[in-house]
Design a protein around this motif. Sequence first.
Motif, PDB file in Angstrom:
ATOM      1  N   UNK A  62       0.821  -1.219   0.000  1.00 12.18           N
ATOM      2  CA  UNK A  62       0.000   0.000   0.000  1.00 12.18           C
ATOM      3  C   UNK A  62       0.855   1.269   0.000  1.00 12.18           C
ATOM      4  N   UNK A  63       2.167   1.125   0.204  1.00 11.23           N
ATOM      5  CA  UNK A  63       3.062   2.294   0.093  1.00 11.23           C
ATOM      6  C   UNK A  63       3.253   3.065   1.395  1.00 11.23           C
ATOM      7  N   UNK A  64       3.142   2.382   2.529  1.00 15.43           N
ATOM      8  CA  UNK A  64       3.285   3.076   3.830  1.00 15.43           C
ATOM      9  C   UNK A  64       4.664   3.720   3.987  1.00 15.43           C
ATOM     10  N   UNK A  65       5.696   2.992   3.581  1.00 13.57           N
ATOM     11  CA  UNK A  65       7.068   3.489   3.792  1.00 13.57           C
ATOM     12  C   UNK A  65       7.293   4.816   3.057  1.00 13.57           C
ATOM     13  N   UNK A  66       6.817   4.891   1.822  1.00 19.68           N
ATOM     14  CA  UNK A  66       6.963   6.126   1.034  1.00 19.68           C
ATOM     15  C   UNK A  66       6.266   7.288   1.740  1.00 19.68           C
TER      16      UNK A  66
ATOM     17  N   UNK B 171       9.641  14.327   6.264  1.00 16.89           N
ATOM     18  CA  UNK B 171      10.125  15.547   5.597  1.00 16.89           C
ATOM     19  C   UNK B 171       9.336  16.762   6.115  1.00 16.89           C
ATOM     20  N   UNK B 172       8.013  16.607   6.220  1.00 15.50           N
ATOM     21  CA  UNK B 172       7.163  17.702   6.710  1.00 15.50           C
ATOM     22  C   UNK B 172       7.533  18.073   8.149  1.00 15.50           C
TER      23      UNK B 172
ATOM     24  N   UNK C  29      -2.441  14.246  -0.309  1.00 16.60           N
ATOM     25  CA  UNK C  29      -3.585  14.079   0.608  1.00 16.60           C
ATOM     26  C   UNK C  29      -3.094  13.944   2.055  1.00 16.60           C
ATOM     27  N   UNK C  30      -2.051  13.135   2.248  1.00 21.38           N
ATOM     28  CA  UNK C  30      -1.531  12.900   3.605  1.00 21.38           C
ATOM     29  C   UNK C  30      -1.055  14.225   4.201  1.00 21.38           C
ATOM     30  N   UNK C  31      -0.264  14.959   3.421  1.00 19.33           N
ATOM     31  CA  UNK C  31       0.345  16.196   3.925  1.00 19.33           C
ATOM     32  C   UNK C  31      -0.729  17.266   4.180  1.00 19.33           C
TER      33      UNK C  31
END
Length: 209
Positions: free
Chosen positions: A11-15, A22-23, A200-202
């Motif tokens: 699902x790409x959690x690490x990315x 970074x944020x 979306x996450x950021x």
Amino acid sequence: MFITLEGIEGSGKTTQIDRIVKLLNQKEIPHLTTREPGGTPIGAKIRSILLDPENRDLVPVTELMLYAADRAQHLETCVKPALDAGKTVICDRYYDATTVYQGFARGLDLNLIAQLHSLCCKNLMPDITFLLDLPPEIGLKRAWKQIDNGNRSASETRFEKETLTFHRKVREGYLQLAQNEPERFFVIDAAQKARHVSEKVIETLSLML
Ligand code: TMP
């Protein structure tokens, strides 16, 4: 603040965790990134048992107890001290994974899982959980590509080798949890490109920091 990321394999959690870090660095917010299973030296040993594809005969209750043992150690020696020190903790998987993998997918009693959580973790829950949602056909394809590329270890593929039916139950379980707790869960379509998921996450997290 306690942030967790959940989702099926690939699902790409690490990315997304890298993007969150970074944020937090940009905003100079002290933080700790960690994961379950395997966020402590003892947990790393438990992780190798849990994810070893050779351990085909691991029975569901043993599996549940090992995840609980990993979590108890992780919370006491890693997560709680960091939260107490005022750090933001970003954790790759947590209790929701147990509810979904051992409860919904393996069929263990959800009340027993909740009791273990109360015993091991004093019911500590995340402030926010990102659920990276995508069809298991796509997730598993991505996960196996990473394994074949050598970007993920072939010695940690016990769950990737589970059936598509198992992974469908995991996905449905996560979506059900998100529906039950819409104020904590943010469900993001993880079938789209990683940079769109990051946006979306950021966007969501920036409103909370
Ligand atoms: P990951 O580090 O690649 O996410 O792999 C961890 C695997 O362990 C993943 O397949 C999900 C599984 N898991 C459970 O079954 N129960 C749990 O409580 C946790 C934390 C993970």
